[in-house]
Design a protein around this motif. Structure first.
Motif, PDB file in Angstrom:
ATOM      1  N   UNK A  25      -4.509   5.649  -5.695  1.00  0.00           N
ATOM      2  CA  UNK A  25      -5.112   5.483  -4.343  1.00  0.00           C
ATOM      3  C   UNK A  25      -6.699   5.362  -4.359  1.00  0.00           C
ATOM      4  N   UNK A  26      -7.275   5.876  -5.723  1.00  0.00           N
ATOM      5  CA  UNK A  26      -8.696   5.872  -5.705  1.00  0.00           C
ATOM      6  C   UNK A  26      -9.085   4.141  -5.601  1.00  0.00           C
ATOM      7  N   UNK A  27      -8.227   3.606  -6.622  1.00  0.00           N
ATOM      8  CA  UNK A  27      -8.532   2.045  -6.641  1.00  0.00           C
ATOM      9  C   UNK A  27      -8.132   1.298  -5.224  1.00  0.00           C
ATOM     10  N   UNK A  28      -7.114   1.845  -4.504  1.00  0.00           N
ATOM     11  CA  UNK A  28      -6.854   1.287  -3.208  1.00  0.00           C
ATOM     12  C   UNK A  28      -7.789   1.519  -2.241  1.00  0.00           C
ATOM     13  N   UNK A  29      -8.362   2.621  -2.343  1.00  0.00           N
ATOM     14  CA  UNK A  29      -9.791   3.156  -1.343  1.00  0.00           C
ATOM     15  C   UNK A  29     -10.708   2.771  -1.882  1.00  0.00           C
ATOM     16  N   UNK A  30     -10.896   1.917  -2.906  1.00  0.00           N
ATOM     17  CA  UNK A  30     -12.109   1.540  -3.678  1.00  0.00           C
ATOM     18  C   UNK A  30     -13.310   2.580  -3.869  1.00  0.00           C
ATOM     19  N   UNK A  39      -2.833  -1.582  -8.979  1.00  0.00           N
ATOM     20  CA  UNK A  39      -3.558  -1.400  -7.571  1.00  0.00           C
ATOM     21  C   UNK A  39      -3.309  -2.705  -6.730  1.00  0.00           C
ATOM     22  N   UNK A  40      -3.591  -3.892  -7.412  1.00  0.00           N
ATOM     23  CA  UNK A  40      -3.439  -5.004  -6.609  1.00  0.00           C
ATOM     24  C   UNK A  40      -2.071  -5.285  -6.407  1.00  0.00           C
ATOM     25  N   UNK A  41      -1.187  -5.123  -7.281  1.00  0.00           N
ATOM     26  CA  UNK A  41       0.275  -5.445  -6.950  1.00  0.00           C
ATOM     27  C   UNK A  41       0.748  -4.439  -5.732  1.00  0.00           C
ATOM     28  N   UNK A  54       0.867  -1.183  -0.179  1.00  0.00           N
ATOM     29  CA  UNK A  54      -0.002  -0.152   0.000  1.00  0.00           C
ATOM     30  C   UNK A  54       0.790   1.263   0.112  1.00  0.00           C
ATOM     31  N   UNK A  55       2.070   1.248  -0.687  1.00  0.00           N
ATOM     32  CA  UNK A  55       2.943   2.372  -0.610  1.00  0.00           C
ATOM     33  C   UNK A  55       3.411   2.400  -1.793  1.00  0.00           C
ATOM     34  N   UNK A  56       3.415   3.907  -2.462  1.00  0.00           N
ATOM     35  CA  UNK A  56       3.824   4.399  -3.482  1.00  0.00           C
ATOM     36  C   UNK A  56       4.675   5.548  -3.309  1.00  0.00           C
ATOM     37  N   UNK A  61       0.082  15.987 -14.495  1.00  0.00           N
ATOM     38  CA  UNK A  61       1.380  15.919 -13.617  1.00  0.00           C
ATOM     39  C   UNK A  61       1.944  14.514 -13.098  1.00  0.00           C
ATOM     40  N   UNK A  62       3.122  14.223 -13.226  1.00  0.00           N
ATOM     41  CA  UNK A  62       3.463  12.762 -12.721  1.00  0.00           C
ATOM     42  C   UNK A  62       3.214  12.753 -11.038  1.00  0.00           C
ATOM     43  N   UNK A  63       3.450  13.586 -10.564  1.00  0.00           N
ATOM     44  CA  UNK A  63       3.167  13.773  -9.150  1.00  0.00           C
ATOM     45  C   UNK A  63       1.835  13.203  -8.550  1.00  0.00           C
ATOM     46  N   UNK A  64       0.735  13.461  -9.515  1.00  0.00           N
ATOM     47  CA  UNK A  64      -0.533  12.916  -9.180  1.00  0.00           C
ATOM     48  C   UNK A  64      -0.796  11.434  -9.441  1.00  0.00           C
ATOM     49  N   UNK A  65      -0.031  10.637  -9.916  1.00  0.00           N
ATOM     50  CA  UNK A  65      -0.082   9.394 -10.195  1.00  0.00           C
ATOM     51  C   UNK A  65      -0.353   8.581  -9.131  1.00  0.00           C
ATOM     52  N   UNK A  66       0.323   8.617  -7.865  1.00  0.00           N
ATOM     53  CA  UNK A  66       0.007   8.142  -6.796  1.00  0.00           C
ATOM     54  C   UNK A  66      -1.369   8.510  -6.343  1.00  0.00           C
TER      55      UNK A  66
END
Length: 358
Positions: free
Chosen positions: A341-346, A46-48, A13-15, A332-337
């Protein structure tokens, strides 16, 4: 070896955004460098991340990502069909076309891709400043005139996976198809089934945002899996079990549920990835106790220049509107995490996010 900025999975859960992602000084004669113009994270990313790359540990601390379109910044001496500044769709699976698997008609079973066991010290995923690929002529496709970046970035995985699944399901004209899990791949499978001539198309999910798109894509029935009798509901509405099932979500129990609504002699195509490490158990009864003539196929993304070109042509001709999948936009690349997290937070408002590289 040079280095560049990229997004990596740093742990469970860490990017992290790091500046030590590798970039080779020289590229191979058939290779190319592509500067991303737009990215899109995926549920498999997200699964990874959620498991800390437990199933593919060599991916830890390497650049993640496989859905991207960009412009070519450098080509090798043996690249003949592309030039610098071309705007291209980048293949997500990278089949090795000079392989015995390709000669056997299964090119995607030998891949030059980080998710398929390629631990190349010079390469990772595509969430980087410049992406290095080894075979430009075979694994890039031009973005057609009139096709937007948002449309094009849905080609490498969402369309190429879903349409490959329906191609292998091969429903006949008027056949009934149930799509279990209508996230982005499932929604594309709905559209692919409709274009393939399916009759009843059951979109099985729970979120209004997905049901709205499923209806636009041609689903005839919207089925909420929270209803305890939803499988019986499908069989009743269809006048019997369905001809084909496409599994695009639902976890380890989805295969049994799909087989429960599938007719004897039918085919189930699985497009889901199972990174949790749990065994997939099949209830003998729903498989006809092993002699129900129910075929189960585990199908991966179709790749390569020709397949991507054909997917892009469906968009250019107005047959598919993949931009309807996009619910969140970033810059911006900085927004990828944040997008991942939208996936990780369902997040229930999410179908697909995109991030512009600007």
């Amino acid at each position: 070896m040079k280095h560049m900025k990229g997004v990596v999975i740093a742990g469970k859960n860490s990017l992290a955004i790091r500046d030590d992602c590798p970039l080779p000084e020289e590229i191979c004669p058939t290779g190319a460098l592509i500067r991303p113009l737009i990215w899109s994270p995926c549920t498999s990313d997200a699964h990874l991340c959620a498991t800390g790359c437990a199933s593919l540990p060599y991916l830890l601390n390497k650049a993640v990502g496989h859905e991207m379109c960009g412009e070519i910044t450098k080509i090798g001496a043996d690249v003949h069909d592309f030039k610098v500044d071309d705007r291209v769709i980048v293949c997500s699976v990278m089949p090795v076309w000079r392989s015995l698997e390709a000669q056997d008609g299964h090119a995607k079973n030998r891949q030059d891709n980080m998710y398929a066991g390629n631990d190349d010290p010079e390469r990772g995923g595509s969430f980087v400043e410049e992406y290095y690929i080894h075979d430009a002529d075979m694994n890039l496709a031009r973005i057609p005139e009139g096709v937007t970046l948002e449309q094009a970035v849905m080609v490498p995985d969402m369309m190429c996976t879903a349409f490959e699944g329906v191609r292998q399901l091969a429903p006949g004209y008027g056949a009934s198809v149930a799509v279990l899990g209508v996230g982005p791949v499932g929604l594309m499978a709905v559209r692919a089934a409709v274009l393939h001539g399916a009759g009843n198309v059951f979109a099985i999910g729970s979120r209004k945002v997905c049901f709205d798109v499923a209806r636009e894509y041609g689903a005839t029935h919207l089925v909420d899996y929270h209803n305890e009798d939803y499988i019986e509901q499908i069989v009743r509405c269809n006048g019997g079990p369905v001809d084909g099932v496409i599994v695009c979500g639902g976890g380890e129990s989805a295969l049994n549920k799909g087989l429960s609504m599938l007719k004897n002699g039918g085919t189930l195509v699985n497009l889901s990835a199972y990174f949790g490490g749990k065994p997939l158990e099949i209830d003998p009864a729903v498989w006809g106790f092993g002699y129900g003539d129910k075929t189960i196929k585990g199908v991966g993304c179709g790749g390569g220049r020709l397949w991507m070109t054909r997917m892009a042509q469906l968009i250019a001709c107005g047959r598919v509107a993949p931009e309807k999948l996009i619910t969140h936009r970033y810059h911006g690349m900085d927004k990828i995490p944040e997008a991942l997290r939208l996936f990780l937070n369902h997040d229930r408002s999410l179908i697909k996010p995109v991030i512009y590289n600007d």
